[in-house]
Design a protein around this motif. Structure first.
Motif, short mmCIF file in Angstrom:
data_model
loop_
_atom_site.label_atom_id
_atom_site.label_comp_id
_atom_site.label_asym_id
_atom_site.label_seq_id
_atom_site.Cartn_x
_atom_site.Cartn_y
_atom_site.Cartn_z
N THR A 35 -12.23 1.75 -9.06
CA THR A 35 -11.27 2.24 -8.08
C THR A 35 -11.00 1.23 -6.97
OG1 THR A 35 -10.84 4.03 -6.51
CG2 THR A 35 -13.14 3.33 -6.75
N HIS A 36 -9.79 1.27 -6.42
CA HIS A 36 -9.49 0.45 -5.24
C HIS A 36 -9.64 1.27 -3.95
CE1 HIS A 36 -7.76 -2.76 -2.84
NE2 HIS A 36 -7.71 -3.52 -3.91
N ALA A 37 -10.24 2.44 -4.04
CA ALA A 37 -10.46 3.23 -2.82
C ALA A 37 -11.41 2.51 -1.86
CB ALA A 37 -11.02 4.61 -3.18
N GLY A 78 -3.88 6.18 -1.58
CA GLY A 78 -4.43 5.84 -0.27
C GLY A 78 -4.30 4.37 0.05
N HIS A 79 -4.82 3.51 -0.81
CA HIS A 79 -4.58 2.07 -0.64
C HIS A 79 -3.08 1.81 -0.80
CE1 HIS A 79 -4.92 -2.25 -0.99
NE2 HIS A 79 -4.48 -2.22 -2.23
N THR A 80 -2.51 2.40 -1.87
CA THR A 80 -1.06 2.51 -2.03
C THR A 80 -0.80 3.95 -2.50
OG1 THR A 80 -0.87 2.00 -4.40
CG2 THR A 80 -1.01 0.12 -2.87
N SER A 125 -5.11 -0.30 -11.56
CA SER A 125 -5.49 0.63 -10.49
C SER A 125 -4.33 0.89 -9.55
CB SER A 125 -6.70 0.10 -9.72
OG SER A 125 -6.39 -1.12 -9.08
N HIS A 126 -3.44 -0.10 -9.42
CA HIS A 126 -2.21 0.05 -8.64
C HIS A 126 -1.38 -1.20 -8.90
CE1 HIS A 126 -4.85 -2.34 -6.14
NE2 HIS A 126 -3.86 -2.68 -5.35
N HIS A 127 -0.22 -1.28 -8.22
CA HIS A 127 0.75 -2.32 -8.59
C HIS A 127 0.75 -3.49 -7.63
CE1 HIS A 127 2.54 -0.49 -12.08
NE2 HIS A 127 2.41 0.67 -11.46
N HIS A 128 -0.40 -4.01 -7.28
CA HIS A 128 -0.44 -5.28 -6.57
C HIS A 128 -0.82 -6.37 -7.57
CE1 HIS A 128 -1.13 -3.30 -2.36
NE2 HIS A 128 0.15 -3.39 -2.69
N PRO A 129 -0.17 -7.55 -7.47
CA PRO A 129 -0.37 -8.60 -8.48
C PRO A 129 -1.82 -9.04 -8.63
CG PRO A 129 1.56 -9.08 -7.16
CD PRO A 129 0.88 -7.91 -6.51
N ASP A 130 -2.60 -8.91 -7.57
CA ASP A 130 -4.01 -9.34 -7.72
C ASP A 130 -4.76 -8.46 -8.71
OD1 ASP A 130 -3.54 -7.54 -5.56
OD2 ASP A 130 -5.51 -7.94 -4.71
N HIS A 131 -4.14 -7.35 -9.14
CA HIS A 131 -4.80 -6.48 -10.12
C HIS A 131 -4.05 -6.36 -11.44
CE1 HIS A 131 -7.75 -5.37 -7.14
NE2 HIS A 131 -6.75 -5.39 -6.28
N THR A 132 -2.95 -7.12 -11.58
CA THR A 132 -2.12 -6.98 -12.79
C THR A 132 -1.78 -8.32 -13.45
OG1 THR A 132 -0.05 -7.08 -11.55
CG2 THR A 132 -1.03 -4.90 -11.85
#
Ligand SMILES: [Zn+2]
Ligand SMILES: [Zn+2]
Length: 201
Positions: free
Chosen positions: A149-151, A129-131, A78-85
């Motif tokens: 989504t991380h929205a 929006g979050h990133t 969903s984006h590039h933060h480690p908690d999601h990858t």
């Protein structure tokens, strides 16, 4: 044909009460991603294989769904933060997808994310929006449209994303998602919820 949707593990975040008095240094945060499974024919997608207390929290529910890690064809960030990858490498044969491109072994396929179809019933949507690099995954299921989504962090909000520096952009992305009339929203760090008039925009 439609996709099927399964939550593998439900996330939580640094805003939870369990993180009271934690400073991220001597006392680390507890953070886990909501990790989900989408199946559409031969396409088997894991969305946000990020931080969890134990990898079993991803792998055991996957096994219960009758799928081995080797069978997963696609992973979406969903984006590039480690908690999601962090746990993407659990799936050795999967293509990975983010806002910029698709990636498979040493091949990098540039493409726009907006409208990109992973399968007939699963597509990506750019929702910054979050990133600035956020994407949402949209799945058409027999129960309606499901948007991962991380929205939103969770059904409880927060209404204003405390880590975002683009609140207007996030509001626009939330409106873009809600315009799809989703039956279910799967947030970054919580249980799926049915959006209603109380859902922050
Ligand atoms: Zn994040
Ligand atoms: Zn997150």
């Amino acid at each position: 044909m439609t996709a099927t949707f399964t939550v593998l593990t439900t996330g939580y975040d640094s805003l939870d009460t369990r993180n009271a008095h934690r400073d991220g240094k001597e006392k680390p945060w507890h953070v886990a991603s909501t990790v989900s499974l989408l199946c559409d024919g031969d396409t088997i997608v894991v969305v946000d294989p990020g931080m969890v207390e134990d990898r079993k929290l991803i792998l055991d529910p996957l096994a219960t769904a009758g799928i081995s890690p080797e069978e997963v064809t696609d992973v979406v960030f969903s984006h590039h933060h480690p908690d999601h990858t962090l746990n993407a490498a659990l799936f050795p044969h999967a293509r990975a997808h983010d806002v910029w491109a698709a990636y498979h072994n040493n091949l990098w396929y540039d493409r726009p994310a907006d409208g990109y179809q992973l399968s007939p019933s699963i597509r990506l949507l750019e929702t910054p929006g979050h990133t600035p690099q956020d994407i949402s995954t949209v799945a058409e299921t027999t129960e309606g449209t499901v948007v991962l989504t991380h929205a939103w962090w969770s059904v409880h909000g927060p209404a204003e994303d405390p880590t975002s520096d683009d609140h207007e952009g996030l509001r626009a992305s939330r409106r873009k998602i809600l315009a799809l009339k989703p039956a279910l929203v799967v947030p970054g760090h919580g249980d799926p919820f049915v959006p209603d008039e109380n859902t922050p925009v």
